[in-house]
Design an enzyme around this catalytic site. Structure first.
Site, PDB file in Angstrom:
ATOM      1  N   GLU A  52       0.830  -1.209   0.000  1.00 21.50           N
ATOM      2  CA  GLU A  52       0.000   0.000   0.000  1.00 21.50           C
ATOM      3  C   GLU A  52       0.870   1.266   0.000  1.00 21.50           C
ATOM      4  O   GLU A  52       0.599   2.220  -0.744  1.00 21.50           O
ATOM      5  CB  GLU A  52      -0.928  -0.003   1.216  1.00 21.50           C
ATOM      6  CG  GLU A  52      -1.821   1.233   1.347  1.00 21.50           C
ATOM      7  CD  GLU A  52      -2.752   1.461   0.156  1.00 21.50           C
ATOM      8  OE1 GLU A  52      -3.260   0.464  -0.397  1.00 21.50           O
ATOM      9  OE2 GLU A  52      -2.955   2.638  -0.225  1.00 21.50           O
ATOM     10  N   GLU A  81       1.827   6.374  -6.972  1.00 16.93           N
ATOM     11  CA  GLU A  81       0.729   7.262  -7.402  1.00 16.93           C
ATOM     12  C   GLU A  81       1.138   8.731  -7.290  1.00 16.93           C
ATOM     13  O   GLU A  81       0.934   9.518  -8.224  1.00 16.93           O
ATOM     14  CB  GLU A  81      -0.500   7.030  -6.531  1.00 16.93           C
ATOM     15  CG  GLU A  81      -1.379   5.874  -6.974  1.00 16.93           C
ATOM     16  CD  GLU A  81      -2.528   5.632  -5.991  1.00 16.93           C
ATOM     17  OE1 GLU A  81      -3.214   4.628  -6.172  1.00 16.93           O
ATOM     18  OE2 GLU A  81      -2.732   6.441  -5.066  1.00 16.93           O
TER      19      GLU A  81
HETATM   20  N1  LIG Z   1      -2.845  10.486 -15.082  1.00  9.72           N
HETATM   21  C1  LIG Z   1      -3.607   9.410 -15.302  1.00  9.72           C
HETATM   22  N2  LIG Z   1      -3.693   8.887 -16.539  1.00  9.72           N
HETATM   23  C2  LIG Z   1      -4.440   7.790 -16.783  1.00  9.72           C
HETATM   24  N3  LIG Z   1      -5.154   7.116 -15.850  1.00  9.72           N
HETATM   25  C3  LIG Z   1      -5.098   7.565 -14.577  1.00  9.72           C
HETATM   26  C4  LIG Z   1      -4.330   8.741 -14.242  1.00  9.72           C
HETATM   27  N4  LIG Z   1      -4.481   8.957 -12.908  1.00  9.72           N
HETATM   28  C5  LIG Z   1      -5.282   7.983 -12.461  1.00  9.72           C
HETATM   29  N5  LIG Z   1      -5.657   7.142 -13.438  1.00  9.72           N
HETATM   30  C6  LIG Z   1      -6.530   5.946 -13.303  1.00  9.72           C
HETATM   31  O1  LIG Z   1      -7.328   6.104 -12.139  1.00  9.72           O
HETATM   32  C7  LIG Z   1      -7.036   5.081 -11.175  1.00  9.72           C
HETATM   33  C8  LIG Z   1      -7.032   5.672  -9.779  1.00  9.72           C
HETATM   34  O2  LIG Z   1      -5.956   6.578  -9.684  1.00  9.72           O
HETATM   35  P1  LIG Z   1      -5.676   7.489  -8.417  1.00  9.72           P
HETATM   36  O3  LIG Z   1      -4.375   8.176  -8.597  1.00  9.72           O
HETATM   37  O4  LIG Z   1      -6.881   8.349  -8.182  1.00  9.72           O
HETATM   38  O5  LIG Z   1      -5.503   6.439  -7.271  1.00  9.72           O
HETATM   39  P2  LIG Z   1      -6.485   6.046  -6.079  1.00  9.72           P
HETATM   40  O6  LIG Z   1      -7.866   6.564  -6.305  1.00  9.72           O
HETATM   41  O7  LIG Z   1      -5.789   6.429  -4.834  1.00  9.72           O
HETATM   42  O8  LIG Z   1      -6.487   4.473  -6.355  1.00  9.72           O
HETATM   43  P3  LIG Z   1      -5.957   3.231  -5.506  1.00  9.72           P
HETATM   44  O9  LIG Z   1      -7.218   2.563  -5.094  1.00  9.72           O
HETATM   45  O10 LIG Z   1      -5.178   2.403  -6.505  1.00  9.72           O
HETATM   46  O11 LIG Z   1      -5.089   3.735  -4.374  1.00  9.72           O
HETATM   47  C9  LIG Z   1      -5.661   4.514 -11.594  1.00  9.72           C
HETATM   48  O12 LIG Z   1      -5.495   3.166 -11.184  1.00  9.72           O
HETATM   49  C10 LIG Z   1      -5.720   4.671 -13.099  1.00  9.72           C
HETATM   50  O13 LIG Z   1      -6.446   3.595 -13.687  1.00  9.72           O
END
Ligand SMILES: Nc1ncnc2c1ncn2[C@@H]1O[C@H](COP(=O)(O)OP(=O)(O)OP(=O)(O)O)[C@@H](O)[C@H]1O
Length: 118
Positions: free
Chosen positions: A66, A73
């Site tokens: 995590e 991220e």
């Molecule tokens: N810059 C980007 N370009 C393309 N797809 C993206 C981008 N940012 C996010 N995504 C998509 O949105 C999803 C969620 O991204 P985010 O950065 O919001 O992580 P999160 O909501 O914290 O997710 P996680 O549950 O994996 O921690 C990613 O797994 C990806 O599929």
């Protein structure tokens, strides 16, 4: 280890990183709740030292995945804030690592606790 930071400073920074992930990632708070529940269950069912070792490894594995996922991220958001298919692949792969670690932890918890419950 950074010479200027010292050992205590390195620990402080590492704990600050964990706190940052807890504040910014809802999933990290879910892991925290799950970790608390598993520790409580371990005490309740009087787990053996071997079972505690498995719980510690499985829990640490999920937390490690995590935190690395969160770092990836945030790195991608900094390096490439715009939508990009490669960023999607990178983030999805990192999320996949967390999912696999969580599945492994659930299987381990099932192997330990199900025989005690049933
Ligand atoms: N810059 C980007 N370009 C393309 N797809 C993206 C981008 N940012 C996010 N995504 C998509 O949105 C999803 C969620 O991204 P985010 O950065 O919001 O992580 P999160 O909501 O914290 O997710 P996680 O549950 O994996 O921690 C990613 O797994 C990806 O599929």
């Amino acid at each position: 280890m950074n010479r200027r930071t010292g050992l205590a400073g390195s620990f402080r920074n590492a704990f600050r990183g964990i706190a940052t992930a807890l504040r910014s990632e809802p999933n990290a708070r879910i892991h925290l709740a799950a970790t608390g529940a598993v520790i409580a269950a371990g005490y309740w069912f009087r787990c053996s030292p071997g079972e505690w070792a498995v719980i510690a490894i499985a829990t640490g594995f999920v937390w490690t995945a995590e935190l690395l996922n969160t770092a990836i991220e945030k790195s991608m958001d900094l390096l490439h804030p715009d939508h990009h298919p490669l960023v999607k692949n990178i983030k999805d792969i990192a999320a996949g690592a967390v999912l696999l670690a969580a599945i492994a932890a659930v299987v381990a918890a099932g192997c330990i606790f199900l025989p005690k419950i049933l």
